[in-house]
Enzyme design. Structure first.
Site, mmCIF file in Angstrom:
data_model
loop_
_atom_site.group_PDB
_atom_site.id
_atom_site.type_symbol
_atom_site.label_atom_id
_atom_site.label_comp_id
_atom_site.label_asym_id
_atom_site.label_seq_id
_atom_site.Cartn_x
_atom_site.Cartn_y
_atom_site.Cartn_z
ATOM 1 N N SER A 76 30.029 55.938 23.986
ATOM 2 C CA SER A 76 31.162 55.842 23.056
ATOM 3 C C SER A 76 32.069 54.653 23.331
ATOM 4 O O SER A 76 32.761 54.174 22.435
ATOM 5 C CB SER A 76 31.977 57.135 23.096
ATOM 6 O OG SER A 76 32.362 57.419 24.423
ATOM 7 N N LYS A 116 36.383 54.247 18.563
ATOM 8 C CA LYS A 116 37.648 54.600 17.915
ATOM 9 C C LYS A 116 37.919 53.788 16.652
ATOM 10 O O LYS A 116 38.560 54.269 15.714
ATOM 11 C CB LYS A 116 38.803 54.439 18.901
ATOM 12 C CG LYS A 116 38.804 55.474 20.023
ATOM 13 C CD LYS A 116 39.105 56.869 19.499
ATOM 14 C CE LYS A 116 39.251 57.897 20.612
ATOM 15 N NZ LYS A 116 39.348 59.268 20.056
ATOM 16 N N GLU A 172 49.052 58.550 18.324
ATOM 17 C CA GLU A 172 49.127 58.987 19.717
ATOM 18 C C GLU A 172 47.971 58.331 20.462
ATOM 19 O O GLU A 172 46.958 57.994 19.872
ATOM 20 C CB GLU A 172 48.999 60.504 19.789
ATOM 21 C CG GLU A 172 47.562 61.064 19.674
ATOM 22 C CD GLU A 172 46.824 60.729 18.378
ATOM 23 O OE1 GLU A 172 47.489 60.390 17.374
ATOM 24 O OE2 GLU A 172 45.587 60.782 18.370
#
Lengths: 261, 395
Positions: B377, B88, B110
């Site tokens: 990830s 991220k 969010e």
């Protein structure tokens, strides 16, 4: 001239402003929402905006969100809404427009949706998450079926965007008074007169102002600058209680008196 | 009036938002066009990737995992080794530099599992910006650790109580906040979904994953991989690793959605596998909904995949056949979570465990000399409590 344009023209000739209450289809219950149409018309509405409940209403604040959620929880589908409200809409002395998020139109099929609302007596459509750039197909269907489309303009809209929204709107332009979602506010945005001036310089279509108009003094002030005012959350809020529909009607009468003063 | 072509991937994408945001999206688009090719911007970003996040992340040959399963070689792209523990941050670092150059003072975002929220709070702290994170009440309870991390980083975490009180509702609420504060606020969107230009911006910042993978595999193996596997919720890590390989037709791109309790149960998050095209949170893409178009709640054991929509570029890749999308159940993901932990000493995030589960099936069919890359990830520390609970262990 479509029925929406006629409605504004008539008001103009009388030197009056249009009062446009918003209500939610299926709220507080489906039969109550059908009754609400008649009560609001009797209380002085010139045009009624009927919301279709949606699971993810991006442009709406807490009051309308909660009303939509309750309507959905009550089992208000699009079919039931049309079936229950359609006959009442057809008999109303004033036109009704539908406010609906785009996915609901898209899933039904754009052309089919527009035909269905026409067959159920609606005169127009407002789609809060559909800017003119994405509206080509809906505009075409609207023109062919005689359903008016009102695009929204916001305080952030550039003159060019206002001109585009005006050109694409058939009926009236929906001016969002403030930067934010629907819901009552206790003041008016200070830049509203300037914003409405900007719209007038780009458009000769009727302008109705919505978002944040909750009290009669606000309605009165805004009506002096616009062709109509839209009152949503403040109407919905009053429908919640036991005599909700009656209270909503009384509130609308007060608003009517204030803007006709 | 018709839309510009560049808003779309085939028939997916677009810009379906309230008018108030249209000028803000135009402003964002113009800023991104201006800085995407700007040498100073890219120098600063590259340095942050290296010095702050620890890039490049390794492409690790998982030898035991490979040999136990089949004849080929499986490599793991170690995005879990990034600062904050997931991919991220690739996106939040890029977007905060953009926000800074646009003169914005306040960041809203969010979050679902909290990984994007943490990555956003992290960069907001580093750049001294006010930060508000919207998170569904249900997710706040599931991911209390990440809520506390965000608060430690100085962010305000606002609970979202509307709708299903999960990621989709947090996204709605963040958008509503942006509508109300559009002048000074930057909406730092975390996935390759949302209105144009977010799907492009997020994909471009995440494509560092695929660019590195390509260089690394060529250096290590002298050839491109036969398979690239990544999990798909909104789809940002998958888009990031797929994108640089899209024109290498021999590389098979496999996206893995969450099948939750099973596709037949209706409790899943397989938007591409089980959904239909529709309009949600600003874009046209596959999504989970009922016949009227009311958006359904998605379900997955992994909060990061628990999203009823998906990025529009994935919808396009699916329809064109360039990428293939599969799904993996909670149970299979838990098995893979344990298997990777035991064979390689790497505890993956539950999201990534979905990619690992699909990768295990592929690995068992690999021929000698074939290569499969799995994108890890994120790391699994955040999921320890969920896994313990699912396996009947009390901590």
């Amino acid at each position: 001239m479509n029925r929406i344009a006629e409605c504004f023209e008539l008001k103009r000739q009388k030197g009056q402003k249009a009062l446009i209450p918003y209500m939610m289809g299926g709220y507080p219950t489906l039969p109550d929402s059908a009754a609400a149409l008649e009560i609001l018309a009797e209380a002085g509405a010139d045009l009624i905006e009927v919301g279709v409940p949606f699971s993810d209403p991006l442009a709406d604040g807490p009051v309308i969100q909660a009303a939509g959620q309750q309507a959905l929880a009550n089992g208000c589908t699009l079919d039931r809404l049309m079936k229950e409200l359609g006959p009442v809409v057809k008999g109303l002395p004033v036109p009704a427009v539908m406010m609906v998020y785009y996915n609901i139109i898209y899933q039904r099929g754009i052309r089919r949706f527009v035909e269905e609302i026409r067959d159920n007596g609606f005169a127009g459509l407002i789609v809060p998450d559909l800017p003119p750039e994405e509206a080509e197909e809906l505009q075409k269907a609207g023109l062919e079926c005689g359903i008016g489309l009102s695009f929204l303009v916001a305080p952030t809209s550039t003159p060019q965007r206002i001109a585009t929204a005006s050109r694409c709107s058939t009926g009236f332009i929906y001016a969002v008074s403030l930067k934010g979602v629907t819901g009552a506010r206790d003041h008016l945005p200070p830049d509203l007169p300037e914003f409405l001036q900007r719209i007038r310089s780009q458009s000769d279509k009727p302008v109705a102002v919505g978002f944040g108009i909750a009290q009669p003094w606000q309605g009165q002030t805004v009506a002096q600058m616009a062709d109509g005012i839209i009152v949503g959350s403040a109407v919905i809020q009053r429908m919640a209680g036991e005599n909700g529909l009656k209270e909503a009607g009384m509130f609308l009468r007060e608003m009517r008196q204030a803007i006709d003063r | 009036m018709s839309h510009p072509k560049e808003w779309y991937f085939g028939e997916y994408g677009g810009r379906f938002v309230p008018e108030t945001l249209m000028p803000a999206l135009e402003e964002l688009d113009a800023a991104y066009r201006r800085y995407a090719g700007d040498p100073d911007f890219n120098r600063e970003l590259t340095e942050l990737y290296r010095e702050y996040s620890g890039r490049p992340t390794p492409l690790y040959y998982a030898e035991r995992f490979s040999k136990e399963l089949g004849k080929g070689r499986v490599y793991l792209k170690r995005e879990d080794l990034n600062h904050t523990g997931a991919h991220k941050i690739n996106n939040t670092l890029g977007q905060i530099l953009l926000a800074k150059r646009m003169g914005k003072k306040r960041i809203v975002a969010e979050t679902g599992a909290g990984q994007h929220g943490v990555a956003t709070a992290t960069v907001a702290a580093k750049f001294g910006m006010e930060c508000v994170i919207y998170m569904g009440e249900v997710d706040m309870a599931r991911q209390a650790l990440n809520v506390f991390r965000m608060k430690l980083l100085g962010a305000e975490v606002r609970p979202v109580t509307s709708g299903s009180r999960t990621l989709k509702d947090a996204g709605n609420e963040a958008l509503r906040d942006w509508v109300a504060h559009v002048d000074d606020t930057y909406f730092l969107f975390g996935s390759v979904a949302g209105p144009h230009p977010y799907p492009v911006i997020v994909r471009d910042f995440q494509s560092i994953i695929g660019k590195e993978t390509k260089e690394q595999i060529l250096a290590k193996a002298g050839k491109l991989p036969d398979y690239v596997v990544a999990c798909v919720g909104g789809g940002s890590n998958a888009m990031g690793i797929f994108h640089p390989f899209i024109h290498d037709r021999e590389v098979r791109l496999i996206g893995v959605e969450a099948a939750g309790r099973g596709l037949a149960t209706g409790e899943h998050a397989a938007s591409l596998g089980m959904g239909k095209p529709g309009i949600f949170q600003g874009a046209k893409s596959y999504l989970l909904m009922d016949d009227d178009g009311q958006i359904k709640e998605a379900y997955s054991i992994s909060a990061g995949l628990d999203y009823p929509g998906v990025g529009p570029e994935h919808s396009w890749l699916k329809d064109s056949g360039r990428a293939v999308y599969q799904s993996v159940t909670d149970e299979e993901a838990l098995e893979a979570f344990k298997y990777l932990s035991l064979t390689e000493g790497i505890i993956p995030a539950l999201e990534s465990a979905h990619a690992v589960a699909a990768g295990m099936k592929i690995a068992s069919g690999l021929k000698e000399g074939q290569i499969c890359v799995i994108n890890i990830s994120g790391r699994g520390d955040k999921d320890i409590f969920t896994v313990a609970k699912e396996t009947g262990v009390s901590l």
